[in-house]
Motif scaffolding. Sequence first.
Motif, mmCIF file in Angstrom:
data_model
loop_
_atom_site.group_PDB
_atom_site.id
_atom_site.type_symbol
_atom_site.label_atom_id
_atom_site.label_comp_id
_atom_site.label_asym_id
_atom_site.label_seq_id
_atom_site.Cartn_x
_atom_site.Cartn_y
_atom_site.Cartn_z
ATOM 1 N N THR A 50 0.836 -1.148 0.021
ATOM 2 C CA THR A 50 -0.104 0.030 -0.080
ATOM 3 C C THR A 50 0.959 1.236 0.058
ATOM 4 O O THR A 50 1.863 1.272 0.350
ATOM 5 C CB THR A 50 -1.045 -0.048 1.180
ATOM 6 O OG1 THR A 50 -1.854 1.149 1.136
ATOM 7 C CG2 THR A 50 -0.094 -0.092 2.580
ATOM 8 N N HIS A 51 0.345 2.305 -0.513
ATOM 9 C CA HIS A 51 0.977 3.636 -0.578
ATOM 10 C C HIS A 51 2.318 3.386 -1.286
ATOM 11 O O HIS A 51 3.436 4.080 -0.763
ATOM 12 C CB HIS A 51 1.232 4.009 0.760
ATOM 13 C CG HIS A 51 0.078 4.514 1.604
ATOM 14 N ND1 HIS A 51 -0.918 3.674 2.154
ATOM 15 C CD2 HIS A 51 -0.605 5.792 2.025
ATOM 16 C CE1 HIS A 51 -1.757 4.249 2.822
ATOM 17 N NE2 HIS A 51 -1.631 5.489 2.585
ATOM 18 N N THR A 71 -1.267 4.722 -8.179
ATOM 19 C CA THR A 71 -0.795 4.812 -6.866
ATOM 20 C C THR A 71 -1.831 3.822 -6.168
ATOM 21 O O THR A 71 -2.856 3.644 -6.479
ATOM 22 C CB THR A 71 -0.951 6.261 -6.337
ATOM 23 O OG1 THR A 71 -0.140 7.251 -7.282
ATOM 24 C CG2 THR A 71 -0.617 6.458 -4.866
ATOM 25 N N PHE A 73 -3.576 2.321 -2.889
ATOM 26 C CA PHE A 73 -4.085 2.447 -1.391
ATOM 27 C C PHE A 73 -4.686 1.208 -0.841
ATOM 28 O O PHE A 73 -5.839 1.067 -1.548
ATOM 29 C CB PHE A 73 -4.793 3.776 -1.149
ATOM 30 C CG PHE A 73 -4.171 5.026 -1.661
ATOM 31 C CD1 PHE A 73 -2.984 5.801 -0.944
ATOM 32 C CD2 PHE A 73 -4.210 5.348 -2.980
ATOM 33 C CE1 PHE A 73 -2.570 6.963 -1.245
ATOM 34 C CE2 PHE A 73 -3.624 6.554 -3.351
ATOM 35 C CZ PHE A 73 -2.602 7.218 -2.368
ATOM 36 N N SER A 78 -6.972 3.673 3.310
ATOM 37 C CA SER A 78 -7.169 4.469 2.118
ATOM 38 C C SER A 78 -8.304 5.555 2.568
ATOM 39 O O SER A 78 -9.024 5.381 3.639
ATOM 40 C CB SER A 78 -7.658 3.619 1.065
ATOM 41 O OG SER A 78 -8.933 3.120 1.357
#
Length: 462
Positions: A50-51, A71, A73, A78
């Motif tokens: 994630t991220h 991107t 998330f 999120s």
Amino acid sequence: MIPNDTIVALATPSGSGAIAVIRLSGPEALYIAGQMFRSVSGKSIEKQRTHTVHLGHIVDGDRDIDEVLVTVFKNPNSYTGEDVLEISCHGSLYIQQEIIQLALRHGCRMANAGEFTLRAFLNGKLDLSQAEAVADLISSDNEASHQIAMQQMRGGFSNEIAKLREELLNFASLIELELDFAEEDVEFADRQQFKALTERISFVLKRLIDSFAVGNVIKNGIPVAIVGEPNVGKSTLLNALLNEERAIVSDIAGTTRDTIEDEIAIGGIGFRFIDTAGIRDTKDVVESIGIKKTFEKIEQAQVVIYLFDSTAFKAKGSKFKVELEKIKNKYPQKPLIVLANKVDKIDARELSTLKSQIPEVMGLSAKTGFGVEQLTQALLNLINTGALRNNETIVTNTRHYDALLKAFEEIKKVQYGLDTELSGDLLAIDIRQALYHFGEITGEITNDDLLGNIFANFCIGK
């Protein structure tokens, strides 16, 4: 009911630009992205942390649509609390539509207005007042409205309401417990402590309710009508305030035949200035309509600026004073600023005579800019921005204001019940109603119609 499908929408404004951002959210977001995205590293987007941001291409079979950055998330970390994917592509309208259509073919649904923020609310990432602050933040167009929206989105308002609700709920539980032991005539809730609590809640609610007057002005801007005879410099003043040639200026009386509006920020507060047609007797049909609109705009304005020509005061002073008294008598509640324009063309003795007859007058030269700064300060002085400077909670939302009024009314009933030693069962009814209205603000109490009305005002993609 929390939705279980995956949505897609353009998150940036529609139209061509350098880049555009397309957002996906839902349980299948990463899977659908995996069908569309080919990373330059060859890694599967579904397996990435994630991220993280990844370079690659959006492809439709063997056809490359665009080189993009994706991107990731992952839930629950999120915005929506779901898996979210943002595709940063080139800003071509064709590319935007191609990527969105491709996502739809792979199983996405077009997001409704505000649906990403609605999902954030339903998944507990935001309470309802914070969600509404997102829309206020997007629409903020001056420093003050931005500051209030940020404070509310961080939970300042929610925290204050939640604390009051929790304390009231604790006492409500004790009152309800008393009802279970009604036959034994026991008292679990200390009535003196409860009185002190209701007084404190009443004080906080009153402060929040009173803040709406300032908050509403800051959020929506302050309409200011500039009125006066023709050719006294109203349009020149508007141009000086806006620092641009917005209104047509000429020596011909009656040049402004309709109202002209524009907004500027002064000290972080939005002011909407309305340059009106000059007030005079005329046989010109079009100009007469403009003058009629002038009085309509005075009705709508919160502040009135009366402008007159200082060089004509010797000949028309009595007429100016009569017009001024008419405005004061007709609109006694509206703040009135009196300006003598063209003071650069009169001497000190004439200015002194003018001020002795109209003590509240301010000297101004709209052409040279003299007195404009004093005018802007006078406008700011009309607004109590102390709460804003002290970072206090300010209410700007009409729905919140209405719920606070209802909660305040119920708390007053509870206070009356305590003073008259009302029975616990009747006290409990009023307490429950107060708790209900507190819950309406943050979303503990809600329904589909309310959510529909709130999120329908959001933009698509947010």
